[in-house]
Write a protein that holds these residues in place. Sequence first.
Motif, PDB file in Angstrom:
ATOM      1  N   ILE A  48      -3.378   8.389   1.157  1.00  0.00           N
ATOM      2  CA  ILE A  48      -3.175   6.939   1.150  1.00  0.00           C
ATOM      3  C   ILE A  48      -3.891   6.377  -0.073  1.00  0.00           C
ATOM      4  CG2 ILE A  48      -3.591   4.775   2.373  1.00  0.00           C
ATOM      5  CD1 ILE A  48      -3.530   6.359   4.985  1.00  0.00           C
ATOM      6  N   ILE A  80      -4.452  -1.516  -3.419  1.00  0.00           N
ATOM      7  CA  ILE A  80      -3.244  -2.197  -2.955  1.00  0.00           C
ATOM      8  C   ILE A  80      -2.569  -2.829  -4.161  1.00  0.00           C
ATOM      9  CG2 ILE A  80      -2.357  -4.104  -1.565  1.00  0.00           C
ATOM     10  CD1 ILE A  80      -4.509  -3.527   0.470  1.00  0.00           C
ATOM     11  N   ASP A 124      -2.916  -1.246   6.614  1.00  0.00           N
ATOM     12  CA  ASP A 124      -3.663  -0.023   6.917  1.00  0.00           C
ATOM     13  C   ASP A 124      -3.078   0.688   8.134  1.00  0.00           C
ATOM     14  OD1 ASP A 124      -5.345  -0.428   4.784  1.00  0.00           O
ATOM     15  OD2 ASP A 124      -7.019  -1.208   5.972  1.00  0.00           O
ATOM     16  N   ARG A 125      -2.730  -0.096   9.161  1.00  0.00           N
ATOM     17  CA  ARG A 125      -2.115   0.513  10.345  1.00  0.00           C
ATOM     18  C   ARG A 125      -0.766   1.129   9.989  1.00  0.00           C
ATOM     19  NH1 ARG A 125      -4.101  -4.285  12.802  1.00  0.00           N
ATOM     20  NH2 ARG A 125      -2.025  -5.242  12.728  1.00  0.00           N
ATOM     21  N   ARG A 156       0.861  -1.187   0.000  1.00  0.00           N
ATOM     22  CA  ARG A 156       0.000   0.000   0.000  1.00  0.00           C
ATOM     23  C   ARG A 156       0.897   1.237   0.000  1.00  0.00           C
ATOM     24  NH1 ARG A 156      -5.575  -0.085   2.511  1.00  0.00           N
ATOM     25  NH2 ARG A 156      -6.154   0.266   0.358  1.00  0.00           N
ATOM     26  N   PRO A 178      -6.045   4.233  -2.416  1.00  0.00           N
ATOM     27  CA  PRO A 178      -7.158   3.335  -2.080  1.00  0.00           C
ATOM     28  C   PRO A 178      -6.923   1.901  -2.518  1.00  0.00           C
ATOM     29  CG  PRO A 178      -7.720   4.705  -3.959  1.00  0.00           C
ATOM     30  CD  PRO A 178      -6.414   5.224  -3.434  1.00  0.00           C
ATOM     31  N   ARG A 198      -4.350  -6.970   5.285  1.00  0.00           N
ATOM     32  CA  ARG A 198      -4.827  -5.641   4.905  1.00  0.00           C
ATOM     33  C   ARG A 198      -4.868  -4.709   6.120  1.00  0.00           C
ATOM     34  NH1 ARG A 198      -7.997  -3.585   0.602  1.00  0.00           N
ATOM     35  NH2 ARG A 198      -7.999  -5.670  -0.318  1.00  0.00           N
ATOM     36  N   ALA A 199      -5.301  -5.252   7.253  1.00  0.00           N
ATOM     37  CA  ALA A 199      -5.372  -4.432   8.459  1.00  0.00           C
ATOM     38  C   ALA A 199      -3.975  -3.995   8.905  1.00  0.00           C
ATOM     39  CB  ALA A 199      -6.073  -5.207   9.578  1.00  0.00           C
ATOM     40  N   ARG A 200      -2.970  -4.901   8.786  1.00  0.00           N
ATOM     41  CA  ARG A 200      -1.601  -4.529   9.138  1.00  0.00           C
ATOM     42  C   ARG A 200      -1.101  -3.399   8.249  1.00  0.00           C
ATOM     43  NH1 ARG A 200      -0.787  -9.976  10.155  1.00  0.00           N
ATOM     44  NH2 ARG A 200      -0.100 -10.393   8.019  1.00  0.00           N
ATOM     45  N   ALA A 224       0.133   2.275   7.032  1.00  0.00           N
ATOM     46  CA  ALA A 224      -0.098   3.470   6.217  1.00  0.00           C
ATOM     47  C   ALA A 224      -0.473   4.655   7.089  1.00  0.00           C
ATOM     48  CB  ALA A 224      -1.181   3.192   5.183  1.00  0.00           C
ATOM     49  N   ALA A 225      -1.287   4.422   8.106  1.00  0.00           N
ATOM     50  CA  ALA A 225      -1.645   5.507   9.024  1.00  0.00           C
ATOM     51  C   ALA A 225      -0.414   6.007   9.769  1.00  0.00           C
ATOM     52  CB  ALA A 225      -2.707   5.023  10.012  1.00  0.00           C
TER      53      ALA A 225
END
Length: 441
Positions: free
Chosen positions: A369, A373, A343-344, A262, A371, A339-341, A346-347
Amino acid sequence: MAAQPPTSVDVVVVGAGTAGAIVAGRLAAAGDRSVLLVERGPGAPPDPSITALTRLPLDDPERSAPVAEIRRRPVVRGRGLGGSAAINGGYFLRPHLADFDAWPSWWTTERCAAAFTALDGGAAGGGAMSVSTFADDELGDVAAAFERYWTPRSGPPELGAWSRPGLVRVRSNRRAGRRFTAADAFLASPTPGLTVLGETTVAEIVHDGRRVHGIRIGAEHVAAGDVILAAGALGTADLLLRSEVLRALGLPRLPTHEHAERLVRFTPRRSVQAPALLQSVVHSDDGLEIRCYGDDFARFIGGHAERGVPIGVTDLREPTRGVVDEAGLDLGVPTPESRARMDRGAAQVAQMLAASEFTELVVPGSIEIDPTIGMSQHATGTLPLDGPDVDHLGGFRALRGLRVVDGSVLPGPVHSGPHATIAMVAWAIAEELTGQNKVFQ
């Protein structure tokens, strides 16, 4: 480069990328067998403009080739001597030492470390692949800000041979600002017994269902005692499908692993200095690699529209799982956990870009970010070492005389891009094969 293939050789190696160049060069140098190296792309070294670290010639039709993917995601692989290593970012980073704990027993950490050192020179650098760590005074503007941000949080950058969790300075296979490939290292000098055929496509592997007898190039049959496939995970899979090897062995499909990525982008306040695409990364405790790209991809790749300077967030712990079969290539998608990893991560990157270390580089309000991947062009693991199909040295269990030595055989995830590990595997297997008789199996 020979104009016509020989009618018979001891060994055929298919593919002159990193693995193929290492294996063909080392087998021929042993002096007790004839070796034919077949490459679909140019058989001459690339023009110096191709190998500059300030350029990624993914748009060059002579040195790169697109690979169709079912989900229509862009996949590009290298052509010609050096393969993908002649057009990539020049990243040659060992994974974490602990990654090899799960490898087959033959692949001890001591054996792997010795093979790596032969190629990258260990912590001091050098080796057959002319590897060096980017020095402090070589860092581009974004990489320098990246390290200023991370050093107080994770300690100073790792400058040694092995990567590890935390800030890691990238090591690169390079000379004088240009990528230095395995073809440069192992194929540059004429070697008796080695024939290199460029611009040559292998039509099929000739076999009787029990043993390989050579290859077919057009209408010509080249007899060989052994055939070694080193066309990359995707190229090797394609040739196995076209030759009906998988059908003969009852394998309807092959798995693939890829590193999903990402991107977080920002608009720079000014032009930034970027002597290479990737000079510094962070490896997180939960398996992410945060990649500090030096500038907009359009700066490195021709024909790309500018979209901002990217920072990549890649899941190295849990690659996507896809397949290659007669329907085509599907690189798969990240799991919800992966995906959650990302996303964290990227934040966390967005927070980094808003910090004081980046004030002079980032236009306020420009951090975004992506959208979607993407993928890292790291397909591996279709025929893992010591798995159901090939042995610990990549030899097919049910088809004598056929061996795979490329990214296909990586037996599990590694915490880095796969280039250095593929080179290590090729070196170690070549080391073993040169101590055996002409017929390896």
